[in-house]
Scaffold this motif. Sequence first.
Motif, PDB file in Angstrom:
ATOM      1  N   THR A   1       0.837  -1.202   0.000  1.00  0.00           N
ATOM      2  CA  THR A   1       0.000   0.000   0.000  1.00  0.00           C
ATOM      3  C   THR A   1       0.868   1.246   0.000  1.00  0.00           C
ATOM      4  OG1 THR A   1      -1.759  -1.149   1.184  1.00  0.00           O
ATOM      5  CG2 THR A   1      -1.809   1.245   1.212  1.00  0.00           C
ATOM      6  N   LEU A   2       1.912   1.249   0.824  1.00  0.00           N
ATOM      7  CA  LEU A   2       2.839   2.386   0.861  1.00  0.00           C
ATOM      8  C   LEU A   2       3.578   2.519  -0.461  1.00  0.00           C
ATOM      9  CD1 LEU A   2       4.350   1.999   4.451  1.00  0.00           C
ATOM     10  CD2 LEU A   2       2.521   3.518   3.717  1.00  0.00           C
ATOM     11  N   PHE A   3       4.029   1.391  -1.007  1.00  0.00           N
ATOM     12  CA  PHE A   3       4.785   1.417  -2.262  1.00  0.00           C
ATOM     13  C   PHE A   3       3.947   2.001  -3.391  1.00  0.00           C
ATOM     14  CE2 PHE A   3       6.130  -0.559  -6.261  1.00  0.00           C
ATOM     15  CZ  PHE A   3       7.475  -0.218  -6.273  1.00  0.00           C
ATOM     16  N   TYR A   4       2.715   1.494  -3.551  1.00  0.00           N
ATOM     17  CA  TYR A   4       1.857   1.993  -4.626  1.00  0.00           C
ATOM     18  C   TYR A   4       1.430   3.435  -4.380  1.00  0.00           C
ATOM     19  CZ  TYR A   4       1.544  -2.714  -6.560  1.00  0.00           C
ATOM     20  OH  TYR A   4       1.853  -3.925  -7.124  1.00  0.00           O
ATOM     21  N   ALA A   5       1.271   3.813  -3.123  1.00  0.00           N
ATOM     22  CA  ALA A   5       0.910   5.202  -2.819  1.00  0.00           C
ATOM     23  C   ALA A   5       2.009   6.151  -3.267  1.00  0.00           C
ATOM     24  CB  ALA A   5       0.647   5.353  -1.318  1.00  0.00           C
ATOM     25  N   LEU A   6       3.276   5.770  -3.013  1.00  0.00           N
ATOM     26  CA  LEU A   6       4.382   6.632  -3.422  1.00  0.00           C
ATOM     27  C   LEU A   6       4.504   6.679  -4.944  1.00  0.00           C
ATOM     28  CD1 LEU A   6       6.694   8.445  -2.640  1.00  0.00           C
ATOM     29  CD2 LEU A   6       8.150   6.425  -2.374  1.00  0.00           C
ATOM     30  N   ILE A   7       4.348   5.535  -5.601  1.00  0.00           N
ATOM     31  CA  ILE A   7       4.406   5.502  -7.065  1.00  0.00           C
ATOM     32  C   ILE A   7       3.319   6.399  -7.659  1.00  0.00           C
ATOM     33  CG2 ILE A   7       4.005   4.032  -9.071  1.00  0.00           C
ATOM     34  CD1 ILE A   7       6.738   3.658  -7.861  1.00  0.00           C
ATOM     35  N   LEU A   8       2.126   6.291  -7.119  1.00  0.00           N
ATOM     36  CA  LEU A   8       1.010   7.120  -7.590  1.00  0.00           C
ATOM     37  C   LEU A   8       1.318   8.593  -7.361  1.00  0.00           C
ATOM     38  CD1 LEU A   8      -1.902   7.409  -8.662  1.00  0.00           C
ATOM     39  CD2 LEU A   8      -2.696   7.170  -6.303  1.00  0.00           C
ATOM     40  N   GLY A   9       1.874   8.915  -6.202  1.00  0.00           N
ATOM     41  CA  GLY A   9       2.197  10.304  -5.906  1.00  0.00           C
ATOM     42  C   GLY A   9       3.226  10.868  -6.860  1.00  0.00           C
ATOM     43  N   LEU A  10       4.261  10.078  -7.183  1.00  0.00           N
ATOM     44  CA  LEU A  10       5.296  10.541  -8.117  1.00  0.00           C
ATOM     45  C   LEU A  10       4.705  10.818  -9.492  1.00  0.00           C
ATOM     46  CD1 LEU A  10       8.195   8.105  -7.131  1.00  0.00           C
ATOM     47  CD2 LEU A  10       8.149  10.572  -6.764  1.00  0.00           C
ATOM     48  N   GLY A  11       3.859   9.905  -9.978  1.00  0.00           N
ATOM     49  CA  GLY A  11       3.235  10.114 -11.280  1.00  0.00           C
ATOM     50  C   GLY A  11       2.320  11.323 -11.292  1.00  0.00           C
ATOM     51  N   ALA A  12       1.513  11.468 -10.239  1.00  0.00           N
ATOM     52  CA  ALA A  12       0.596  12.607 -10.166  1.00  0.00           C
ATOM     53  C   ALA A  12       1.354  13.927 -10.125  1.00  0.00           C
ATOM     54  CB  ALA A  12      -0.299  12.470  -8.927  1.00  0.00           C
ATOM     55  N   HIS A  13       2.466  13.951  -9.399  1.00  0.00           N
ATOM     56  CA  HIS A  13       3.241  15.188  -9.296  1.00  0.00           C
ATOM     57  C   HIS A  13       3.858  15.564 -10.640  1.00  0.00           C
ATOM     58  CE1 HIS A  13       5.449  18.322  -7.235  1.00  0.00           C
ATOM     59  NE2 HIS A  13       6.564  17.894  -7.785  1.00  0.00           N
ATOM     60  N   ALA A  14       4.356  14.570 -11.375  1.00  0.00           N
ATOM     61  CA  ALA A  14       4.945  14.854 -12.682  1.00  0.00           C
ATOM     62  C   ALA A  14       3.906  15.438 -13.637  1.00  0.00           C
ATOM     63  CB  ALA A  14       5.550  13.578 -13.263  1.00  0.00           C
ATOM     64  N   LEU A  15       2.705  14.855 -13.642  1.00  0.00           N
ATOM     65  CA  LEU A  15       1.639  15.376 -14.518  1.00  0.00           C
ATOM     66  C   LEU A  15       1.188  16.763 -14.074  1.00  0.00           C
ATOM     67  CD1 LEU A  15      -0.498  12.138 -15.003  1.00  0.00           C
ATOM     68  CD2 LEU A  15       1.057  13.215 -16.650  1.00  0.00           C
ATOM     69  N   ALA A  16       1.138  16.991 -12.761  1.00  0.00           N
ATOM     70  CA  ALA A  16       0.746  18.308 -12.256  1.00  0.00           C
ATOM     71  C   ALA A  16       1.722  19.382 -12.707  1.00  0.00           C
ATOM     72  CB  ALA A  16       0.656  18.269 -10.728  1.00  0.00           C
ATOM     73  N   LYS A  17       3.017  19.047 -12.758  1.00  0.00           N
ATOM     74  CA  LYS A  17       4.017  20.015 -13.228  1.00  0.00           C
ATOM     75  C   LYS A  17       3.813  20.321 -14.706  1.00  0.00           C
ATOM     76  CE  LYS A  17       7.872  19.323 -10.032  1.00  0.00           C
ATOM     77  NZ  LYS A  17       9.278  18.841  -9.885  1.00  0.00           N
ATOM     78  N   CYS A  18       3.441  19.320 -15.491  1.00  0.00           N
ATOM     79  CA  CYS A  18       3.182  19.556 -16.915  1.00  0.00           C
ATOM     80  C   CYS A  18       1.980  20.483 -17.103  1.00  0.00           C
ATOM     81  CB  CYS A  18       2.937  18.227 -17.627  1.00  0.00           C
ATOM     82  SG  CYS A  18       4.384  17.137 -17.686  1.00  0.00           S
ATOM     83  N   VAL A  19       0.935  20.250 -16.346  1.00  0.00           N
ATOM     84  CA  VAL A  19      -0.238  21.130 -16.397  1.00  0.00           C
ATOM     85  C   VAL A  19       0.146  22.543 -15.972  1.00  0.00           C
ATOM     86  CG1 VAL A  19      -2.522  21.566 -15.430  1.00  0.00           C
ATOM     87  CG2 VAL A  19      -1.839  19.221 -16.024  1.00  0.00           C
ATOM     88  N   ASN A  20       0.956  22.645 -14.941  1.00  0.00           N
ATOM     89  CA  ASN A  20       1.442  23.935 -14.459  1.00  0.00           C
ATOM     90  C   ASN A  20       2.208  24.670 -15.550  1.00  0.00           C
ATOM     91  OD1 ASN A  20       2.399  26.053 -12.847  1.00  0.00           O
ATOM     92  ND2 ASN A  20       4.094  24.841 -12.048  1.00  0.00           N
ATOM     93  N   ALA A  21       3.090  23.935 -16.262  1.00  0.00           N
ATOM     94  CA  ALA A  21       3.877  24.548 -17.335  1.00  0.00           C
ATOM     95  C   ALA A  21       2.983  25.032 -18.478  1.00  0.00           C
ATOM     96  CB  ALA A  21       4.901  23.543 -17.858  1.00  0.00           C
ATOM     97  N   PHE A  22       1.934  24.254 -18.802  1.00  0.00           N
ATOM     98  CA  PHE A  22       1.039  24.632 -19.901  1.00  0.00           C
ATOM     99  C   PHE A  22       0.193  25.840 -19.544  1.00  0.00           C
ATOM    100  CE2 PHE A  22      -3.103  24.354 -21.986  1.00  0.00           C
ATOM    101  CZ  PHE A  22      -2.722  24.341 -23.316  1.00  0.00           C
ATOM    102  N   LEU A  23      -0.384  25.837 -18.353  1.00  0.00           N
ATOM    103  CA  LEU A  23      -1.291  26.915 -17.956  1.00  0.00           C
ATOM    104  C   LEU A  23      -0.556  28.233 -17.769  1.00  0.00           C
ATOM    105  CD1 LEU A  23      -3.628  25.063 -15.430  1.00  0.00           C
ATOM    106  CD2 LEU A  23      -4.098  25.662 -17.825  1.00  0.00           C
ATOM    107  N   ILE A  24       0.656  28.193 -17.217  1.00  0.00           N
ATOM    108  CA  ILE A  24       1.365  29.432 -16.892  1.00  0.00           C
ATOM    109  C   ILE A  24       2.323  29.848 -18.009  1.00  0.00           C
ATOM    110  CG2 ILE A  24       2.968  30.525 -15.265  1.00  0.00           C
ATOM    111  CD1 ILE A  24       1.785  28.824 -13.090  1.00  0.00           C
ATOM    112  N   GLY A  25       3.051  28.890 -18.576  1.00  0.00           N
ATOM    113  CA  GLY A  25       4.059  29.230 -19.585  1.00  0.00           C
ATOM    114  C   GLY A  25       3.557  29.187 -21.006  1.00  0.00           C
ATOM    115  N   GLY A  26       2.421  28.529 -21.240  1.00  0.00           N
ATOM    116  CA  GLY A  26       1.891  28.451 -22.588  1.00  0.00           C
ATOM    117  C   GLY A  26       2.269  27.152 -23.283  1.00  0.00           C
TER     118      GLY A  26
END
Length: 420
Positions: free
Chosen positions: A366-391
């Motif tokens: 449960t801990l292992f999959y939670a961390l894996i999920l968190g890493l993936g979600a954070h990477a996608l969130a940064k991409c959304v951040n780059a698109f919305l703010i930087g274009g």
Amino acid sequence: MDLHPLLLNATFPELLTIFAAALGCGLLIGLERERSKRNGQHHHFAGVRTFGICSLLGAICFLFGTPLAIVGALIVGGVGLYSLKNQKEDDPGATTELAFVMTYFIGALCLWNIPLAAGLAVILTGLLMTKHLMHGIVSKWITEAELRDGLFLLALVLIALPLTPDTPLWGNVLNPYVILKLLILILSVQALAHIAKRLLSTNNALMLSSIASGFVSSTATIASLGMEVRSGRGDAQINAGAALMSCVATLLQILIIIVGINLSWFKVFVVPSAVAIVILVAVGYWLLRKNTGSQQKAKEADSRMFSLKEAAIIVVTLTLIQAMVYGLDQALGSTGLIAGTFLASLFEIHAAAAAVITQGSPSNLTLFYALILGLGAHALAKCVNAFLIGGPRFALYFAPAQILHMAVLIAMAYFMFKPA
């Protein structure tokens, strides 16, 4: 008389070895003082022969027991005090006198541990040789603010940390010792990044400042670089490369948190993280190759080695999110843990990772999959951040490498760990 056991039990070759080691330690230190005396402007009271005799005297006096050892120490200390009293105004302080006294005890140490005594002799000789280098660094390179920051960091490490209780206040979280340890680690990383910026050329200022800022908040760094692109003050390709470099700091800081909290995770993520960092650095450097000085140079690094306020904000955020994830886990079980980690990762992966790592080893799936999920979600969130703010153009340069490095990290961690 309180004789040393070696005097009664050691063979002649053993005693000869001890005396030879003591003499060698003294001669090594004396050679440096003799060289300094001949090449410098100052006249030291002791040279190669005097230091050799001093070290040998230490071995002999301690061999014959405590009373003679004390007498020898008083003689050596008296010689040093006499030299200090008769110094001329241009003499170099008390360095030689203190080294003379230390040589006496190094010679005595040969009775118990010759390798340790030899090591101390080498360290002392090295310190004596670095006089001009250290004086130059202190007077010309280190600013007053940096010196204050360095002393503050040392005080945290040597005084505050040992006195802090190592007991969680709620389950496995809210441990004062771990919280202070994280603060020290973050301050240390900021200080190292600051020193790197001081040492390396200004051509790498954008890359280095992005890495340094990434240790504070990679998400904020990406947003700042994106705003420059949208406003026309920055180039999309160059800023995207710098943004990827800030993600290097994210991975490094996760590894630092793992080392500080739970080493069992380190062997699972160290190799995947290293490969992911290589991908980020390679693509980031390739994108930054266009930076030939056309952009305005980054401002010189602040004289401060770190920002205590920013580091404290990170630590407080880490702690609060850890408590939130732990609370959800206690209230909702595995579902709450995964949901809490996912939500936390959208904003701050370090806090989410710390919350998961604190609660156990990667053998807990449960801990292992939670961390894996968190890493993936954070990477996608940064991409959304780059698109919305930087274009779109900024995101187009940034997102592929961002998704690639995290996909490689997750895949390698999964297959290397091979959860059942």
